[in-house]
Design an enzyme around this catalytic site. Structure first.
Site, mmCIF file in Angstrom:
data_model
loop_
_atom_site.group_PDB
_atom_site.id
_atom_site.type_symbol
_atom_site.label_atom_id
_atom_site.label_comp_id
_atom_site.label_asym_id
_atom_site.label_seq_id
_atom_site.Cartn_x
_atom_site.Cartn_y
_atom_site.Cartn_z
ATOM 1 N N ASP A 1 -16.894 -1.001 6.874
ATOM 2 C CA ASP A 1 -17.338 -1.170 5.697
ATOM 3 C C ASP A 1 -18.486 -2.838 5.987
ATOM 4 O O ASP A 1 -18.101 -3.544 6.159
ATOM 5 C CB ASP A 1 -16.231 -1.726 4.256
ATOM 6 C CG ASP A 1 -15.398 -0.829 4.295
ATOM 7 O OD1 ASP A 1 -15.635 0.165 3.784
ATOM 8 O OD2 ASP A 1 -13.749 -1.492 3.907
ATOM 9 N N TYR B 1 -8.951 2.005 -6.680
ATOM 10 C CA TYR B 1 -7.697 3.432 -6.552
ATOM 11 C C TYR B 1 -7.711 4.099 -8.209
ATOM 12 O O TYR B 1 -7.022 4.296 -8.692
ATOM 13 C CB TYR B 1 -6.053 2.747 -6.030
ATOM 14 C CG TYR B 1 -6.450 2.659 -4.872
ATOM 15 C CD1 TYR B 1 -7.062 3.576 -3.967
ATOM 16 C CD2 TYR B 1 -6.282 1.446 -3.937
ATOM 17 C CE1 TYR B 1 -6.836 3.295 -2.459
ATOM 18 C CE2 TYR B 1 -6.395 0.832 -3.468
ATOM 19 C CZ TYR B 1 -6.637 2.180 -1.944
ATOM 20 O OH TYR B 1 -7.464 1.861 -0.461
ATOM 21 N N SER C 1 -6.381 -2.623 2.149
ATOM 22 C CA SER C 1 -6.684 -2.250 -0.623
ATOM 23 C C SER C 1 -6.506 -3.019 -0.737
ATOM 24 O O SER C 1 -6.288 -3.172 -2.021
ATOM 25 C CB SER C 1 -5.369 -1.260 -0.509
ATOM 26 O OG SER C 1 -5.567 -0.356 0.046
ATOM 27 N N GLU D 1 0.960 -1.717 0.340
ATOM 28 C CA GLU D 1 -0.124 -0.093 0.009
ATOM 29 C C GLU D 1 0.653 1.132 0.136
ATOM 30 O O GLU D 1 -0.065 2.473 0.646
ATOM 31 C CB GLU D 1 -1.154 0.037 1.487
ATOM 32 C CG GLU D 1 -2.262 -0.689 1.747
ATOM 33 C CD GLU D 1 -2.583 -1.476 2.533
ATOM 34 O OE1 GLU D 1 -4.045 -0.106 2.212
ATOM 35 O OE2 GLU D 1 -1.878 -2.134 3.669
ATOM 36 N N GLU E 1 -15.660 -4.908 6.862
ATOM 37 C CA GLU E 1 -13.927 -4.136 8.198
ATOM 38 C C GLU E 1 -14.547 -2.576 8.620
ATOM 39 O O GLU E 1 -14.807 -1.915 8.258
ATOM 40 C CB GLU E 1 -13.539 -4.688 7.079
ATOM 41 C CG GLU E 1 -12.668 -6.139 6.674
ATOM 42 C CD GLU E 1 -10.796 -5.433 5.819
ATOM 43 O OE1 GLU E 1 -10.365 -5.439 5.659
ATOM 44 O OE2 GLU E 1 -11.466 -4.899 4.266
ATOM 45 N N ARG F 1 -13.196 3.819 8.432
ATOM 46 C CA ARG F 1 -14.191 3.562 7.163
ATOM 47 C C ARG F 1 -14.791 2.593 8.148
ATOM 48 O O ARG F 1 -14.625 1.649 8.447
ATOM 49 C CB ARG F 1 -13.433 4.047 6.183
ATOM 50 C CG ARG F 1 -14.764 4.286 5.135
ATOM 51 C CD ARG F 1 -13.743 3.961 4.114
ATOM 52 N NE ARG F 1 -13.652 2.526 3.589
ATOM 53 C CZ ARG F 1 -12.593 1.640 3.649
ATOM 54 N NH1 ARG F 1 -11.709 3.517 3.106
ATOM 55 N NH2 ARG F 1 -12.814 1.044 2.991
ATOM 56 N N ASN G 1 -11.751 0.321 9.166
ATOM 57 C CA ASN G 1 -10.218 0.632 8.561
ATOM 58 C C ASN G 1 -10.032 1.904 9.974
ATOM 59 O O ASN G 1 -10.509 2.853 9.749
ATOM 60 C CB ASN G 1 -10.545 0.499 6.927
ATOM 61 C CG ASN G 1 -10.898 -0.213 6.731
ATOM 62 O OD1 ASN G 1 -10.020 -1.130 5.998
ATOM 63 N ND2 ASN G 1 -11.952 -0.473 6.546
ATOM 64 N N GLY H 1 -8.312 5.432 3.361
ATOM 65 C CA GLY H 1 -8.021 6.025 2.245
ATOM 66 C C GLY H 1 -7.469 7.779 2.301
ATOM 67 O O GLY H 1 -8.812 7.927 2.894
#
Length: 322
Positions: free
Chosen positions: A271, A230, A160, A13, A284, A269, A286, A290
């Protein structure tokens, strides 16, 4: 107030972290300087760090760890190292030894959220639904998964979507396991859910966090992999998610409960998967999401009325709270 931004990190990452750093440096409302961890484990400072940022990658560094940074010169450190060393409690422990305030979760919660297996175990124990899985360790016999294909094979400690494969036939499992074990000694095999919808919510705060609007991600790829995440235009974020208000409330409440149980601070964040039958699973959490131009965390807050520079200011000030 002066901020030190840490970016780069190990392969996996590394480039994403530098892309996030470009976005943060462009929008940060406080004076900010940069330090970059190269892929070889050495650090770049000063103009060398900015040259790495412009190049988008730093293969080799100059300074060993710890880098010769005048730590007391900075009021807050912003670790923007995605994945191992940055998101697993390692850099957080170092900063705590230095007694430097830093953005984001602490040592224990960072490590716990980074390890997908341990995080799932804690959430399941707390009554928060997670997708069924089994855990495999390097060197042990590989059992037959207790569920039929499709299923996902993923390293326990990457982000990621690095090292993740979707297995649609059992004969493809060996290749997927080899890929996952290339990144970690512990691997999850997770049941796939056909027709799943992917929902995300951003959290901001320390003990009393706030939740953004709920967004939904759609894409044409087999799953939400690294390239889809990305590459501009590969995925679409729908804000707000086209879901009933009561479901949106449940997503936000579940995310906040997980945040509290796992002891997260600063930001996250979260999910979720939503099955065609209406079952909600937390996928998940995080702790260093990002901040690239395509990243969902700042977009979720922008849709909630919090502009990017104001979000960064909030994060810096949260780091200074006792």
């Amino acid at each position: 107030m002066k901020v030190l931004l840490l970016a780069g990190g190990p392969p996996g990452e590394h480039e994403v972290s530098l892309s996030s750093a470009r976005g943060v440096l462009a929008a940060m409302p406080h004076p900010t300087e940069l330090a970059v961890l190269a892929k070889d484990g050495r650090w770049l400072l000063g103009e060398d760090a900015y040259e790495a940022l412009r190049a988008g990658v730093a293969e080799h560094g100059t300074h060993p760890f710890p880098p010769p940074v005048p730590w007391p010169h900075y009021d807050v450190v912003f670790p923007l190292l995605h994945g191992p060393l940055g998101e697993d409690g390692v850099i957080q422990g170092f900063l705590q030894l230095l007694r430097r305030p830093y953005v984001g979760a602490g040592v224990a919660s960072s490590a716990l959220c980074m390890d997908k297996d341990l995080c799932k175990r804690v959430l399941r124990q707390a009554g928060i639904p997670v997708v069924p899985w089994v855990t495999l360790y390097r060197g042990e016999p590989t059992p037959q998964p207790p569920f039929p294909p499709p299923y996902f094979v993923k390293p326990a400690n990457t982000g990621s979507s690095v090292g993740i494969s979707k297995v649609k036939a059992d004969q493809d499992a060996a290749k997927a396991l080899a890929e996952a074990f290339a990144w970690d000694d512990k691997v999850l095999v997770e049941q796939g859910i056909e027709g799943v919808r992917e929902l995300e919510v951003a959290l901001l705060g320390n003990i009393h966090a706030e939740a953004s609007v709920v967004g939904e991600i759609t894409y044409q790829a087999e799953f939400y992999d690294y390239q889809t995440k990305y590459t501009e235009g590969k995925a679409q974020l729908h804000l707000p998610a086209p879901i009933p208000p009561e479901l949106s409330d449940r997503v936000r409440a579940t995310a906040l409960e997980a945040y509290r149980i796992l002891g997260v601070r600063g930001m996250a964040r979260v999910d979720f998967f939503l099955s065609p039958q209406g079952e909600l699973y937390l996928n998940e959490l995080n702790t260093i999401p990002g901040f690239t131009p395509t990243s969902m965390y700042p977009k979720l807050w922008q849709a909630s009325g919090l502009a990017y520079p104001d979000l960064l200011d909030r994060l810096v000030r949260l780091a200074l709270e006792p």
